[in-house]
Design a protein around this motif. Structure first.
Motif, mmCIF file in Angstrom:
data_model
loop_
_atom_site.group_PDB
_atom_site.id
_atom_site.type_symbol
_atom_site.label_atom_id
_atom_site.label_comp_id
_atom_site.label_asym_id
_atom_site.label_seq_id
_atom_site.Cartn_x
_atom_site.Cartn_y
_atom_site.Cartn_z
ATOM 1 N N GLY A 32 44.586 68.058 26.179
ATOM 2 C CA GLY A 32 43.430 67.383 26.781
ATOM 3 C C GLY A 32 42.943 66.252 25.893
ATOM 4 N N ARG A 33 42.846 66.521 24.564
ATOM 5 C CA ARG A 33 42.427 65.476 23.628
ATOM 6 C C ARG A 33 43.431 64.324 23.620
ATOM 7 N NH1 ARG A 33 40.913 69.980 20.747
ATOM 8 N NH2 ARG A 33 42.809 69.949 19.498
ATOM 9 N N LEU A 34 44.730 64.679 23.619
ATOM 10 C CA LEU A 34 45.771 63.637 23.672
ATOM 11 C C LEU A 34 45.636 62.821 24.959
ATOM 12 C CD1 LEU A 34 48.956 65.500 22.352
ATOM 13 C CD2 LEU A 34 47.706 63.655 21.224
ATOM 14 N N LEU A 35 45.397 63.536 26.072
ATOM 15 C CA LEU A 35 45.235 62.842 27.353
ATOM 16 C C LEU A 35 43.996 61.952 27.339
ATOM 17 C CD1 LEU A 35 46.293 65.598 29.929
ATOM 18 C CD2 LEU A 35 47.548 63.518 29.324
ATOM 19 N N LEU A 36 42.900 62.480 26.729
ATOM 20 C CA LEU A 36 41.684 61.664 26.619
ATOM 21 C C LEU A 36 41.937 60.419 25.771
ATOM 22 C CD1 LEU A 36 38.863 64.368 26.208
ATOM 23 C CD2 LEU A 36 39.213 62.817 28.145
ATOM 24 N N GLU A 40 41.819 56.705 27.027
ATOM 25 C CA GLU A 40 40.998 55.681 26.365
ATOM 26 C C GLU A 40 41.853 54.459 26.017
ATOM 27 O OE1 GLU A 40 37.538 54.015 25.150
ATOM 28 O OE2 GLU A 40 37.720 55.933 26.139
ATOM 29 N N GLU A 41 43.056 54.702 25.523
ATOM 30 C CA GLU A 41 43.976 53.597 25.212
ATOM 31 C C GLU A 41 44.295 52.796 26.477
ATOM 32 O OE1 GLU A 41 47.497 55.106 23.331
ATOM 33 O OE2 GLU A 41 46.391 55.903 21.625
ATOM 34 N N LEU A 42 44.568 53.516 27.562
ATOM 35 C CA LEU A 42 44.881 52.839 28.823
ATOM 36 C C LEU A 42 43.680 52.046 29.335
ATOM 37 C CD1 LEU A 42 47.035 55.562 30.626
ATOM 38 C CD2 LEU A 42 47.820 53.398 29.626
ATOM 39 N N ARG A 43 42.477 52.632 29.171
ATOM 40 C CA ARG A 43 41.267 51.905 29.578
ATOM 41 C C ARG A 43 41.105 50.622 28.745
ATOM 42 N NH1 ARG A 43 36.859 56.689 30.368
ATOM 43 N NH2 ARG A 43 37.655 57.410 32.358
ATOM 44 N N GLU A 45 43.466 49.001 27.191
ATOM 45 C CA GLU A 45 44.533 48.079 27.598
ATOM 46 C C GLU A 45 44.200 47.414 28.929
ATOM 47 O OE1 GLU A 45 49.285 48.227 28.640
ATOM 48 O OE2 GLU A 45 48.453 49.787 27.349
ATOM 49 N N ALA A 46 43.674 48.210 29.874
ATOM 50 C CA ALA A 46 43.280 47.662 31.172
ATOM 51 C C ALA A 46 42.153 46.647 30.989
ATOM 52 C CB ALA A 46 42.852 48.780 32.126
ATOM 53 N N LEU A 47 41.198 46.951 30.096
ATOM 54 C CA LEU A 47 40.104 46.024 29.816
ATOM 55 C C LEU A 47 40.648 44.721 29.221
ATOM 56 C CD1 LEU A 47 37.050 45.550 29.748
ATOM 57 C CD2 LEU A 47 37.020 46.595 27.470
ATOM 58 N N GLN A 48 41.572 44.832 28.284
ATOM 59 C CA GLN A 48 42.178 43.638 27.695
ATOM 60 C C GLN A 48 42.937 42.832 28.749
ATOM 61 O OE1 GLN A 48 44.565 45.164 24.504
ATOM 62 N NE2 GLN A 48 42.843 45.345 23.083
ATOM 63 N N LEU A 49 43.662 43.572 29.598
ATOM 64 C CA LEU A 49 44.396 42.878 30.666
ATOM 65 C C LEU A 49 43.424 42.193 31.622
ATOM 66 C CD1 LEU A 49 47.240 45.447 31.435
ATOM 67 C CD2 LEU A 49 47.461 43.211 30.322
ATOM 68 N N ARG A 50 42.324 42.889 31.956
ATOM 69 C CA ARG A 50 41.315 42.289 32.836
ATOM 70 C C ARG A 50 40.726 41.036 32.188
ATOM 71 N NH1 ARG A 50 38.358 46.920 33.722
ATOM 72 N NH2 ARG A 50 39.858 47.926 35.063
ATOM 73 N N GLU A 51 40.420 41.129 30.892
ATOM 74 C CA GLU A 51 39.882 39.966 30.175
ATOM 75 C C GLU A 51 40.906 38.829 30.159
ATOM 76 O OE1 GLU A 51 38.871 41.584 26.371
ATOM 77 O OE2 GLU A 51 36.950 42.390 27.058
ATOM 78 N N GLY A 52 42.175 39.202 29.933
ATOM 79 C CA GLY A 52 43.237 38.196 29.959
ATOM 80 C C GLY A 52 43.367 37.565 31.329
ATOM 81 N N LEU A 53 43.246 38.408 32.369
ATOM 82 C CA LEU A 53 43.319 37.905 33.735
ATOM 83 C C LEU A 53 42.165 36.953 34.026
ATOM 84 C CD1 LEU A 53 44.568 37.912 36.566
ATOM 85 C CD2 LEU A 53 43.185 39.937 37.080
ATOM 86 N N VAL A 54 40.971 37.344 33.593
ATOM 87 C CA VAL A 54 39.796 36.482 33.795
ATOM 88 C C VAL A 54 39.990 35.166 33.052
ATOM 89 C CG1 VAL A 54 37.327 36.237 33.265
ATOM 90 C CG2 VAL A 54 38.182 38.355 34.273
ATOM 91 N N ALA A 55 40.484 35.252 31.814
ATOM 92 C CA ALA A 55 40.721 34.029 31.036
ATOM 93 C C ALA A 55 41.779 33.163 31.714
ATOM 94 C CB ALA A 55 41.161 34.378 29.611
ATOM 95 N N ALA A 56 42.834 33.811 32.217
ATOM 96 C CA ALA A 56 43.886 33.062 32.908
ATOM 97 C C ALA A 56 43.353 32.422 34.187
ATOM 98 C CB ALA A 56 45.062 33.976 33.226
#
Length: 155
Positions: A32-36, A40-43, A45-56
């Motif tokens: 569960g901790r590993l999954l959390l 969190e890592e995926l979130r 990464e998704a946030l960075q991708l969203r920011e990159g998308l917004v910047a693009a």
């Protein structure tokens, strides 16, 4: 087995089962901790991708706006060049007309001068011919007068 032994055996089995469940629970908690953490890592990464998308998207919008500004500027420059070309053409037409008229007048003047020169040359030739004729006649007359004078003196 007696009842106490049976209870002890059941208790031992339950304890063993409880230990297995505790172990499985600990593993499940670790998973569960590993999954959390992974979540969190995926979130992130998704946030960075969203920011990159917004910047693009912002970059694309800015590029489109810059392209539109350049097109508008090029259009205004083309229109200004066309206006200037037309103005120069309008200014050039009267100059060309005057040049044509001047050239035509100059050409006519040149033709008139050539005609006048030719006429003067013919007139000069005629006058020279007449002068030669008159000189010849004067010389004959003078010769005749001398002859007459000589005859008068000889008589």
């Amino acid at each position: 087995m007696d009842d106490v032994g049976l209870v002890r055996h059941q208790l031992s089995m339950e304890e063993s089962r409880a230990e297995r469940l505790d172990h499985e629970l600990a593993e499940a908690a670790a998973i569960g901790r590993l999954l959390l953490n992974k979540n969190e890592e995926l979130r992130n990464e998704a946030l960075q991708l969203r920011e990159g998308l917004v910047a693009a998207e912002n970059g694309e919008r800015e590029a489109k706006e810059a392209t539109q500004r350049h097109r508008e500027l090029a259009l205004r420059a083309r229109q200004a060049a066309q206006r200037e070309t037309e103005e120069l053409r309008q200014e050039l037409l009267p100059v060309e007309d005057r040049a044509w008229q001047t050239e035509a007048a100059s050409s006519k003047r040149d033709r008139d001068l050539l005609t006048k020169i030719e006429r003067l040359q013919r007139s000069l030739q005629a006058e020279q011919k007449a002068r030669k004729y008159i000189e010849a006649e004067l010389l004959r007359s003078l010769a005749g007068i001398r002859n007459m004078d000589t005859e008068l003196h000889n008589c």
